[in-house]
Design a protein around this motif. Structure first.
Motif, PDB file in Angstrom:
ATOM      1  N   ASP A  54       0.706  -1.229   0.237  1.00  0.00           N
ATOM      2  CA  ASP A  54      -0.416  -0.354  -0.137  1.00  0.00           C
ATOM      3  C   ASP A  54       0.458   1.465  -0.058  1.00  0.00           C
ATOM      4  OD1 ASP A  54      -2.442  -1.787   0.293  1.00  0.00           O
ATOM      5  OD2 ASP A  54      -2.616  -1.629   2.739  1.00  0.00           O
ATOM      6  N   LEU A  55       2.066   0.838   0.593  1.00  0.00           N
ATOM      7  CA  LEU A  55       2.757   2.849   0.461  1.00  0.00           C
ATOM      8  C   LEU A  55       3.877   2.336  -0.392  1.00  0.00           C
ATOM      9  CD1 LEU A  55       4.799   1.933   4.110  1.00  0.00           C
ATOM     10  CD2 LEU A  55       3.790   3.598   3.069  1.00  0.00           C
ATOM     11  N   ARG A  56       4.275   1.305  -1.377  1.00  0.00           N
ATOM     12  CA  ARG A  56       4.338   1.643  -3.138  1.00  0.00           C
ATOM     13  C   ARG A  56       3.148   2.083  -3.112  1.00  0.00           C
ATOM     14  NH1 ARG A  56       5.645  -3.822  -5.423  1.00  0.00           N
ATOM     15  NH2 ARG A  56       7.227  -1.698  -6.348  1.00  0.00           N
ATOM     16  N   GLU A  57       2.711   1.760  -3.513  1.00  0.00           N
ATOM     17  CA  GLU A  57       1.253   2.371  -4.172  1.00  0.00           C
ATOM     18  C   GLU A  57       1.233   3.970  -3.975  1.00  0.00           C
ATOM     19  OE1 GLU A  57      -1.338   2.840  -7.382  1.00  0.00           O
ATOM     20  OE2 GLU A  57      -0.240   0.902  -6.906  1.00  0.00           O
ATOM     21  N   ALA A  58       0.870   4.233  -2.521  1.00  0.00           N
ATOM     22  CA  ALA A  58       0.947   5.783  -2.483  1.00  0.00           C
ATOM     23  C   ALA A  58       2.155   6.331  -3.155  1.00  0.00           C
ATOM     24  CB  ALA A  58       0.611   5.372  -1.433  1.00  0.00           C
ATOM     25  N   GLY A  59       2.575   6.186  -2.877  1.00  0.00           N
ATOM     26  CA  GLY A  59       4.922   6.382  -3.280  1.00  0.00           C
ATOM     27  C   GLY A  59       4.685   6.987  -4.785  1.00  0.00           C
ATOM     28  N   LYS A  60       4.349   5.799  -5.376  1.00  0.00           N
ATOM     29  CA  LYS A  60       3.303   6.008  -6.709  1.00  0.00           C
ATOM     30  C   LYS A  60       2.308   7.014  -7.858  1.00  0.00           C
ATOM     31  CE  LYS A  60       1.960   3.369 -10.933  1.00  0.00           C
ATOM     32  NZ  LYS A  60       0.834   1.466 -11.500  1.00  0.00           N
ATOM     33  N   GLN A  61       1.603   6.882  -6.893  1.00  0.00           N
ATOM     34  CA  GLN A  61       0.415   7.962  -7.316  1.00  0.00           C
ATOM     35  C   GLN A  61       0.757   9.463  -6.612  1.00  0.00           C
ATOM     36  OE1 GLN A  61      -1.883   6.871  -8.476  1.00  0.00           O
ATOM     37  NE2 GLN A  61      -2.262   4.472  -8.583  1.00  0.00           N
ATOM     38  N   ILE A  62       1.775   9.402  -5.156  1.00  0.00           N
ATOM     39  CA  ILE A  62       2.165  10.931  -5.108  1.00  0.00           C
ATOM     40  C   ILE A  62       3.009  11.485  -6.519  1.00  0.00           C
ATOM     41  CG2 ILE A  62       3.294  12.311  -3.408  1.00  0.00           C
ATOM     42  CD1 ILE A  62       2.055  10.555  -1.557  1.00  0.00           C
ATOM     43  N   ARG A  63       3.808  10.702  -6.496  1.00  0.00           N
ATOM     44  CA  ARG A  63       5.011  10.662  -7.927  1.00  0.00           C
ATOM     45  C   ARG A  63       4.332  11.081  -8.857  1.00  0.00           C
ATOM     46  NH1 ARG A  63       7.756  14.070  -6.718  1.00  0.00           N
ATOM     47  NH2 ARG A  63       9.988  12.355  -7.932  1.00  0.00           N
ATOM     48  N   GLN A  64       3.812  10.375  -9.376  1.00  0.00           N
ATOM     49  CA  GLN A  64       2.272   9.766 -10.824  1.00  0.00           C
ATOM     50  C   GLN A  64       1.654  11.503 -11.170  1.00  0.00           C
ATOM     51  OE1 GLN A  64       1.438   6.508 -12.305  1.00  0.00           O
ATOM     52  NE2 GLN A  64      -0.926   7.511 -12.640  1.00  0.00           N
ATOM     53  N   HIS A  65       0.744  12.084  -9.803  1.00  0.00           N
ATOM     54  CA  HIS A  65       0.331  13.144  -9.844  1.00  0.00           C
ATOM     55  C   HIS A  65       0.690  14.298  -9.727  1.00  0.00           C
ATOM     56  CE1 HIS A  65      -2.365  16.099  -8.760  1.00  0.00           C
ATOM     57  NE2 HIS A  65      -1.436  16.420  -7.291  1.00  0.00           N
ATOM     58  N   THR A  66       2.513  14.259  -9.429  1.00  0.00           N
ATOM     59  CA  THR A  66       3.416  15.626  -9.123  1.00  0.00           C
ATOM     60  C   THR A  66       3.508  16.080 -10.821  1.00  0.00           C
ATOM     61  OG1 THR A  66       4.040  15.126  -6.921  1.00  0.00           O
ATOM     62  CG2 THR A  66       4.556  16.843  -8.395  1.00  0.00           C
ATOM     63  N   MET A  67       4.313  14.461 -11.554  1.00  0.00           N
ATOM     64  CA  MET A  67       4.801  15.056 -13.188  1.00  0.00           C
ATOM     65  C   MET A  67       3.558  15.270 -13.695  1.00  0.00           C
ATOM     66  SD  MET A  67       8.204  14.274 -12.657  1.00  0.00           S
ATOM     67  CE  MET A  67       7.891  14.461 -10.707  1.00  0.00           C
ATOM     68  N   GLU A  68       1.976  14.559 -13.378  1.00  0.00           N
ATOM     69  CA  GLU A  68       1.257  15.482 -14.283  1.00  0.00           C
ATOM     70  C   GLU A  68       1.479  16.959 -13.887  1.00  0.00           C
ATOM     71  OE1 GLU A  68      -1.533  12.745 -13.351  1.00  0.00           O
ATOM     72  OE2 GLU A  68      -1.297  11.452 -14.801  1.00  0.00           O
ATOM     73  N   ASN A  69       1.499  17.228 -12.682  1.00  0.00           N
ATOM     74  CA  ASN A  69       0.817  18.657 -12.777  1.00  0.00           C
ATOM     75  C   ASN A  69       2.768  19.535 -12.472  1.00  0.00           C
ATOM     76  OD1 ASN A  69      -2.163  18.751 -12.367  1.00  0.00           O
ATOM     77  ND2 ASN A  69      -1.472  16.788 -10.583  1.00  0.00           N
ATOM     78  N   LEU A  70       3.452  18.799 -12.702  1.00  0.00           N
ATOM     79  CA  LEU A  70       4.604  19.649 -11.405  1.00  0.00           C
ATOM     80  C   LEU A  70       4.815  20.842 -12.300  1.00  0.00           C
ATOM     81  CD1 LEU A  70       7.733  18.659 -11.427  1.00  0.00           C
ATOM     82  CD2 LEU A  70       8.312  18.270 -13.366  1.00  0.00           C
ATOM     83  N   ASP A  71       4.114  21.762 -13.371  1.00  0.00           N
ATOM     84  CA  ASP A  71       4.550  22.870 -13.693  1.00  0.00           C
ATOM     85  C   ASP A  71       3.969  24.146 -12.198  1.00  0.00           C
ATOM     86  OD1 ASP A  71       2.033  22.331 -14.121  1.00  0.00           O
ATOM     87  OD2 ASP A  71       1.792  23.853 -15.514  1.00  0.00           O
TER      88      ASP A  71
END
Length: 475
Positions: A54-71
């Motif tokens: 679950d922690l791995r999935e949370a980390g993935k989701q946070i990083r993925q969301h960040t890259m999609e909204n990096l600016d």
């Protein structure tokens, strides 16, 4: 006094460098021993976590969301860091980042800097740039100090001197620190490094750091470490300069709850890093009074634009993939020709070079998937490796292998051509078949395939012919 830089533009192809590295039995023994220890520690502390996946999935989701909204998050970080008293600089590439940092150090009036371990400063070869400007950098992380004094190169993201054993380290310290009677026990080496660095901590007025995480919500910079040298560099200098790739940002302070569980377990097999520091702006009562952050792109926006390869930027630099990779464990890190070695280096380095250099690295993998299994943010490295291999093939044009595959495709699309190829193959193979019915040698470039394997001769009767006969016989 800096270590020798790694430059993917001039590094030999991975197969050539790997062959050389594999001839160094001491290096292979050191790497295997160190990675075995780290993997065993990681397995124990990960096994304690019932919610690890679950922690791995949370980390993935946070990083993925960040890259999609990096600016958005980068601008939020800049605004909050500036509000807290920091000064934010933007660098398009490594050269601009070096120029900014050198100018900031000169403006501080320093001719020396103390440094916290940072792969980003290794990426841009900052130490060489500082020395060329007459500024002396001192690495304060123990492993980085070993690399610097030994005029060596880092071979691992978390443990840069992993390829050295303590006897080799003793020789470096004995010579460079003028300690002829130095012992080779871990406490002897640690004491020598502590005494060598303490004078630097108390005297040098400018510090340079990287960043594990940039927190958009607060404008803070998070540094994780195990030795306390980072805490010294964050608190004692009058001027502090942090340099970080734009991919290091995370949205919220609360997100550290996830990453400060994932990172130490994956990196060093610890439940928590002994030192976790979050630095936000300046405070008149404590720490540096001048604080700069250099946000560096250096081809990261090009990676971001590639939807299939974008997940590369999710990396939190734990090096778990290196420890698990059977290729890295045989060759060590220097064979990759980059500060980013192992599976993550195989996908990150070519992209940082915009696919102009390091094109052999996407092939430095067996695609076994061990890297994906241990990645704390679920980067599908094998998937990205295949994507980059496709890019390399397209850039290089029609190779002999690509021509052969195209020819096979043309044959398979036509029954008539397929049957003709079968007949031709049966005729061509006749002089090559041994008495036991196998082919042990093929001419030309095909000979490389048969150096390590035999090929069974083609059957006299094809499946289609057998099927047709079966139908005629009414079976």
């Amino acid at each position: 006094m800096s270590g020798v830089g790694l430059d993917p533009k001039t590094a030999p192809l991975f197969p050539i460098a790997a062959k050389t590295a594999m001839g160094n039995t001491q290096l292979r023994k050191n790497v295997r021993h160190a990675t075995d220890l780290i993997q065993a520690k990681r397995a124990r502390v990960v096994g304690e976590m019932p919610d690890w996946q679950d922690l791995r999935e949370a980390g993935k989701q946070i990083r993925q969301h960040t890259m999609e909204n990096l600016d958005f998050y980068l601008e939020e970080f800049e605004a909050n860091c500036t509000r807290a008293g920091g000064v934010v600089h933007w660098a398009r590439d490594a050269a601009e980042a070096r120029r900014i940092i050198v100018s900031l150090v000169k403006a501080s009036g320093s001719e020396e800097v103390i440094k916290i371990k940072s792969m980003t400063t290794e990426e841009i070869q900052l130490n060489s740039a500082l020395e060329e400007a007459g500024i002396h950098p001192f690495e304060t992380d123990l492993a980085e100090l070993i690399i610097q004094l030994g005029e060596d190169r880092p071979s691992h993201i978390v443990v840069p001197a992993l390829h050295k054993n303590r006897h080799e380290i003793r020789e470096i310290f004995r010579t460079k620190m003028n300690l002829p009677d130095l012992g080779d026990q871990p406490h002897d080496l640690a004491d020598a490094a502590r005494m060598f660095l303490r004078e630097k901590f108390l005297r040098v007025k400018t510090g340079v750091s990287g960043a594990n995480f940039l927190i958009a919500e607060t404008g803070g910079v998070c540094i994780t470490e195990s030795e306390g040298n980072g805490r010294m560099c964050l608190t004692l200098p009058e001027t502090l300069i942090a340099v970080a790739g734009i991919d290091k940002v995370i949205p919220r302070y609360q997100d550290l709850e996830v990453f400060l569980q994932l990172l130490p377990r994956s990196a060093t097999g610890e439940r928590m890093n002994p030192y976790n520091s979050v630095w936000t702006g300046v405070n008149a009562a404590d720490g540096p009074q001048i604080f700069h952050v250099v946000l560096m792109d250096n081809a990261r926006t090009e990676i971001l634009a590639d939807e299939e390869a974008r997940q590369t930027l999710n990396c939190i630099r734990c090096a778990a993939c290196q420890n698990a990779c059977p290729v890295y464990r045989q060759t060590g890190g220097h064979a990759y020709g980059s500060v980013y070695a192992g599976p993550i280096g195989a996908i990150l380095t070519p992209q940082l070079q915009e696919m102009h250099y390091a094109q052999s690295l996407p092939y430095a993998s067996s695609l076994c998937g061990a890297c994906y299994e241990v990645c704390p943010v679920k980067i599908n490295i094998p998937e990205v490796l295949i994507h980059l291999r496709n890019k390399v093939v397209k850039q290089k044009g029609l190779s002999a292998e690509a021509l052969a595959m195209r020819t096979m495709g043309m044959i398979f699309r036509s029954e008539r051509r397929f049957r003709a190829a079968q007949r031709l193959g049966q005729v061509a193979e006749t002089p090559l078949v041994r008495k036991d019915g196998w082919i042990g040698w093929l001419p030309g470039q095909l000979g490389g395939w048969t150096q390590a394997r035999d090929l069974k001769k083609m059957p006299k009767e094809t499946f289609r012919d057998w099927w047709e006969k079966r139908g005629k016989n009414g079976n």
